[in-house]
Motif scaffolding. Structure first.
Motif, mmCIF file in Angstrom:
data_model
loop_
_atom_site.group_PDB
_atom_site.id
_atom_site.type_symbol
_atom_site.label_atom_id
_atom_site.label_comp_id
_atom_site.label_asym_id
_atom_site.label_seq_id
_atom_site.Cartn_x
_atom_site.Cartn_y
_atom_site.Cartn_z
ATOM 1 N N ALA A 26 44.389 45.793 22.176
ATOM 2 C CA ALA A 26 43.651 44.594 22.554
ATOM 3 C C ALA A 26 42.260 44.648 21.941
ATOM 4 N N SER A 27 41.680 43.463 21.761
ATOM 5 C CA SER A 27 40.314 43.402 21.224
ATOM 6 C C SER A 27 39.352 44.109 22.177
ATOM 7 N N GLU A 28 38.225 44.529 21.638
ATOM 8 C CA GLU A 28 37.235 45.229 22.457
ATOM 9 C C GLU A 28 36.760 44.361 23.616
ATOM 10 N N ALA A 29 36.603 43.070 23.372
ATOM 11 C CA ALA A 29 36.149 42.165 24.433
ATOM 12 C C ALA A 29 37.155 42.125 25.584
ATOM 13 N N ILE A 30 38.433 42.031 25.254
ATOM 14 C CA ILE A 30 39.468 41.986 26.294
ATOM 15 C C ILE A 30 39.578 43.333 26.992
ATOM 16 N N LYS A 31 39.536 44.427 26.235
ATOM 17 C CA LYS A 31 39.610 45.753 26.863
ATOM 18 C C LYS A 31 38.461 45.957 27.841
ATOM 19 N N LYS A 32 37.272 45.488 27.474
ATOM 20 C CA LYS A 32 36.104 45.656 28.341
ATOM 21 C C LYS A 32 36.307 44.918 29.669
ATOM 22 N N ILE A 33 36.772 43.681 29.605
ATOM 23 C CA ILE A 33 37.017 42.913 30.829
ATOM 24 C C ILE A 33 38.184 43.509 31.612
ATOM 25 N N PHE A 34 39.278 43.809 30.906
ATOM 26 C CA PHE A 34 40.499 44.278 31.566
ATOM 27 C C PHE A 34 40.296 45.620 32.259
ATOM 28 N N SER A 35 39.403 46.443 31.731
ATOM 29 C CA SER A 35 39.190 47.770 32.324
ATOM 30 C C SER A 35 38.484 47.702 33.668
ATOM 31 N N ASN A 36 37.802 46.592 33.931
ATOM 32 C CA ASN A 36 37.095 46.465 35.199
ATOM 33 C C ASN A 36 36.955 44.980 35.543
ATOM 34 N N ILE A 37 38.062 44.380 35.952
ATOM 35 C CA ILE A 37 38.067 42.959 36.267
ATOM 36 C C ILE A 37 37.144 42.712 37.459
ATOM 37 N N PRO A 38 36.215 41.786 37.318
ATOM 38 C CA PRO A 38 35.279 41.522 38.420
ATOM 39 C C PRO A 38 36.006 41.158 39.717
ATOM 40 N N THR A 39 35.533 41.696 40.808
ATOM 41 C CA THR A 39 36.174 41.464 42.106
ATOM 42 C C THR A 39 36.036 40.033 42.594
ATOM 43 N N ASP A 40 35.083 39.297 42.055
ATOM 44 C CA ASP A 40 34.894 37.913 42.504
ATOM 45 C C ASP A 40 35.659 36.898 41.647
ATOM 46 N N TRP A 41 36.463 37.377 40.696
ATOM 47 C CA TRP A 41 37.232 36.453 39.871
ATOM 48 C C TRP A 41 38.319 35.772 40.684
ATOM 49 N N GLU A 42 38.523 34.505 40.384
ATOM 50 C CA GLU A 42 39.573 33.719 41.010
ATOM 51 C C GLU A 42 40.791 33.684 40.078
ATOM 52 N N THR A 68 49.632 46.946 31.046
ATOM 53 C CA THR A 68 49.740 47.538 32.373
ATOM 54 C C THR A 68 48.396 47.443 33.058
ATOM 55 N N GLY A 69 48.398 47.430 34.343
ATOM 56 C CA GLY A 69 47.143 47.344 35.077
ATOM 57 C C GLY A 69 47.218 46.334 36.191
ATOM 58 N N HIS A 70 46.238 45.461 36.263
ATOM 59 C CA HIS A 70 46.124 44.469 37.325
ATOM 60 C C HIS A 70 47.410 43.649 37.402
ATOM 61 N N ALA A 71 48.077 43.694 38.544
ATOM 62 C CA ALA A 71 49.413 43.096 38.677
ATOM 63 C C ALA A 71 49.447 41.611 38.340
ATOM 64 N N TRP A 72 48.454 40.854 38.804
ATOM 65 C CA TRP A 72 48.478 39.416 38.537
ATOM 66 C C TRP A 72 48.198 39.108 37.082
ATOM 67 N N VAL A 73 47.342 39.864 36.443
ATOM 68 C CA VAL A 73 47.099 39.629 35.017
ATOM 69 C C VAL A 73 48.379 39.912 34.232
ATOM 70 N N VAL A 74 49.061 41.006 34.574
ATOM 71 C CA VAL A 74 50.323 41.322 33.906
ATOM 72 C C VAL A 74 51.313 40.167 34.108
ATOM 73 N N ALA A 75 51.404 39.657 35.340
ATOM 74 C CA ALA A 75 52.312 38.536 35.618
ATOM 75 C C ALA A 75 51.915 37.298 34.824
ATOM 76 N N PHE A 76 50.618 37.018 34.748
ATOM 77 C CA PHE A 76 50.159 35.842 34.010
ATOM 78 C C PHE A 76 50.368 36.013 32.505
ATOM 79 N N VAL A 77 50.228 37.231 31.980
ATOM 80 C CA VAL A 77 50.516 37.471 30.553
ATOM 81 C C VAL A 77 52.002 37.240 30.294
#
Length: 127
Positions: A26-42, A68-77
């Protein structure tokens, strides 16, 4: 891909794909966000991240997608790949199947520390 693979996983991918493979992360921008998804994201923000990941996959012209990782992001991907990828080609989404091997380690104070290792078993094709 959003994280590194073990040598065993790479060899297994080569067998799955019947030859040499090129791993694109993944791009560096996506890896940075994906590694620590903000808790206030909807949910809409998680869906946007999933769309951005799909666009990365399209740009890379990938044959396989492993996330792999955040279950909902994986589902949305998964949803993005299966419903919105430009036809006629849809890459395989794969999942790493592992076996948990737990060991109980007695501590000097009499307590038990449980350590779990995850041993790669195989790839599961999800699409």
């Amino acid at each position: 891909m959003n994280h590194g693979l073990t040598d065993e996983q790479i060899e297994s991918l080569k067998k799955l794909m019947r030859g040499e493979i090129e791993i694109v992360y993944a791009s560096e921008a996506i890896k940075k966000i994906f590694s620590n998804i903000p808790t206030d994201w909807e949910a809409w923000q998680l869906r946007k991240l999933a769309k951005d990941i799909r666009l990365d996959v399209e740009k890379a012209n990938a044959d396989l997608v492993f996330i792999t990782g955040h279950a909902w992001v994986v589902a949305f991907v998964y949803e993005q790949i299966t419903k919105h990828y430009p036809l006629p080609y849809i890459p395989w989404m794969i999942d790493s199947v592992s076996e948990r091997v737990s060991t109980d380690i007695p501590q000097p104070d009499g307590t038990i520390k449980k350590v779990s290792d995850f041993k790669f078993v195989r790839w599961r094709i999800m699409t």
